[in-house]
Design a protein around this motif. Structure first.
Motif, PDB file in Angstrom:
ATOM      1  N   GLY A  97      -0.337  19.725  11.341  1.00 46.61           N
ATOM      2  CA  GLY A  97      -1.134  19.314  10.202  1.00 46.61           C
ATOM      3  C   GLY A  97      -0.328  18.889   8.996  1.00 46.61           C
ATOM      4  N   SER A  98       0.988  18.737   9.176  1.00 45.04           N
ATOM      5  CA  SER A  98       1.839  18.379   8.036  1.00 45.04           C
ATOM      6  C   SER A  98       1.837  16.889   7.727  1.00 45.04           C
ATOM      7  N   GLY A  99       1.296  16.067   8.640  1.00 45.98           N
ATOM      8  CA  GLY A  99       1.220  14.630   8.402  1.00 45.98           C
ATOM      9  C   GLY A  99       2.107  13.788   9.302  1.00 45.98           C
ATOM     10  N   LYS A 100       2.723  14.409  10.298  1.00 41.03           N
ATOM     11  CA  LYS A 100       3.677  13.696  11.162  1.00 41.03           C
ATOM     12  C   LYS A 100       3.023  12.546  11.922  1.00 41.03           C
ATOM     13  N   SER A 101       1.936  12.828  12.635  1.00 38.86           N
ATOM     14  CA  SER A 101       1.267  11.780  13.421  1.00 38.86           C
ATOM     15  C   SER A 101       0.649  10.717  12.520  1.00 38.86           C
ATOM     16  N   THR A 102       0.154  11.141  11.368  1.00 34.47           N
ATOM     17  CA  THR A 102      -0.411  10.184  10.410  1.00 34.47           C
ATOM     18  C   THR A 102       0.650   9.188   9.973  1.00 34.47           C
ATOM     19  N   LEU A 103       1.849   9.690   9.693  1.00 34.84           N
ATOM     20  CA  LEU A 103       2.939   8.814   9.276  1.00 34.84           C
ATOM     21  C   LEU A 103       3.240   7.773  10.350  1.00 34.84           C
ATOM     22  N   LEU A 104       3.277   8.191  11.609  1.00 34.81           N
ATOM     23  CA  LEU A 104       3.531   7.242  12.696  1.00 34.81           C
ATOM     24  C   LEU A 104       2.450   6.171  12.760  1.00 34.81           C
ATOM     25  N   ASN A 105       1.207   6.577  12.578  1.00 33.34           N
ATOM     26  CA  ASN A 105       0.108   5.612  12.668  1.00 33.34           C
ATOM     27  C   ASN A 105       0.087   4.626  11.504  1.00 33.34           C
ATOM     28  N   LEU A 106       0.694   4.993  10.388  1.00 33.26           N
ATOM     29  CA  LEU A 106       0.823   4.041   9.291  1.00 33.26           C
ATOM     30  C   LEU A 106       1.836   2.948   9.621  1.00 33.26           C
ATOM     31  N   LEU A 107       2.835   3.277  10.440  1.00 33.87           N
ATOM     32  CA  LEU A 107       3.931   2.345  10.683  1.00 33.87           C
ATOM     33  C   LEU A 107       3.483   1.031  11.310  1.00 33.87           C
ATOM     34  N   ASN A 108       2.488   1.080  12.200  1.00 31.27           N
ATOM     35  CA  ASN A 108       2.066  -0.176  12.830  1.00 31.27           C
ATOM     36  C   ASN A 108       0.682  -0.618  12.388  1.00 31.27           C
ATOM     37  N   GLY A 109       0.225  -0.093  11.260  1.00 28.92           N
ATOM     38  CA  GLY A 109      -1.040  -0.561  10.715  1.00 28.92           C
ATOM     39  C   GLY A 109      -2.267   0.003  11.393  1.00 28.92           C
ATOM     40  N   SER A 110      -2.111   1.089  12.162  1.00 26.44           N
ATOM     41  CA  SER A 110      -3.305   1.733  12.710  1.00 26.44           C
ATOM     42  C   SER A 110      -4.114   2.357  11.581  1.00 26.44           C
TER      43      SER A 110
END
Length: 240
Positions: free
Chosen positions: A47-60
């Protein structure tokens, strides 16, 4: 591949924040620079934001602030271009493999970018060979082991010839053999790679730098040996 402007960072976060519906803040004022060819691990509590950060990288997902990929701002106008530069490998390969055959799964991305048939066949063959799945073209993902599915999901991303690969927990729940294959692939790759993982041993083998997220904020960023030897820092976090 690698047609970026020389000396331009691969990834640049400038005061980027992101909230889910209901004003649930996942990332708060992230400022990061990742250079071309770097292999960077991202760790932190659930819940720290790791997966969210990845999804920002390609515009998801789109957040506030400014996110640049190879100098190109991530927004709806650049969506197709960004998705050709950044490939995201999901934690669950079944979210990535959905076609009747592995050939179709690996060809899916380039086919949607109008790659001609001869080049498409070449990309699929090369991508499967790169991950050690030569000859798997006509097999169904439903008949693969979990480790083989993980490798096939990587092939489905690298067939797009991305400059950047973002991987969410790439070795979780794998047997030793497939864990080793993915570690070796990351080590050999010349791409910029961003990896989230709870497997610190894997990160020590593959990454020279690690970023720690906690409650949506960057709390540490530096050489992996230096960060992971800081016991006081690690003990201040909950269940990395």
């Amino acid at each position: 591949m690698f047609e970026h402007i020389k000396n331009t960072p691969a990834i640049l976060f400038n005061d980027v924040s992101f909230s889910y519906p209901g004003n649930i803040k996942a990332l708060k004022s992230i400022n990061l620079k990742i250079n071309n060819g770097e292999k960077v691990g991202i760790i932190g509590p659930n819940g720290s934001g790791k997966s969210t950060l990845l999804n920002l990288l390609n515009g998801s997902y789109y957040g506030s602030g400014k996110l640049l990929i190879n100098g190109i701002e991530v927004n709806k106008k650049t969506d197709k271009q960004i998705k050709s530069i950044v490939g995201v490998v999901f934690q669950n390969p079944d979210d990535q493999l959905f076609c009747p055959t592995i050939f179709e799964d690996v060809a899916f991305g380039p086919a949607n970018y109008d790659i001609v048939e001869k080049e498409l066949d070449k990309r699929v063959a090369e991508s499967l060979k790169e991950v050690g799945l030569d000859g798997y073209e006509e097999r169904s993902s439903g008949h693969l082991s979990f480790g083989e599915k993980k490798l096939a999901s990587i092939a489905s991303i690298i067939s797009m010839h991305p400059d950047i690969v973002a991987m969410d927990e790439p070795v979780s729940n794998l047997d030793h053999s497939h864990r080793r294959k993915i570690i070796n692939w990351i080590k050999k790759s010349q791409r910029t790679i961003v990896v989230t993982s709870h497997d610190l041993g894997m990160l020590l083998e593959t990454c020279h730098r690690v970023i720690i997220l906690n409650k949506g904020k960057t709390v540490a960023d530096g050489p992996i040996l230096e960060i992971l030897s800081n016991q006081q820092l690690l003990l201040s976090l909950i269940h990395i």
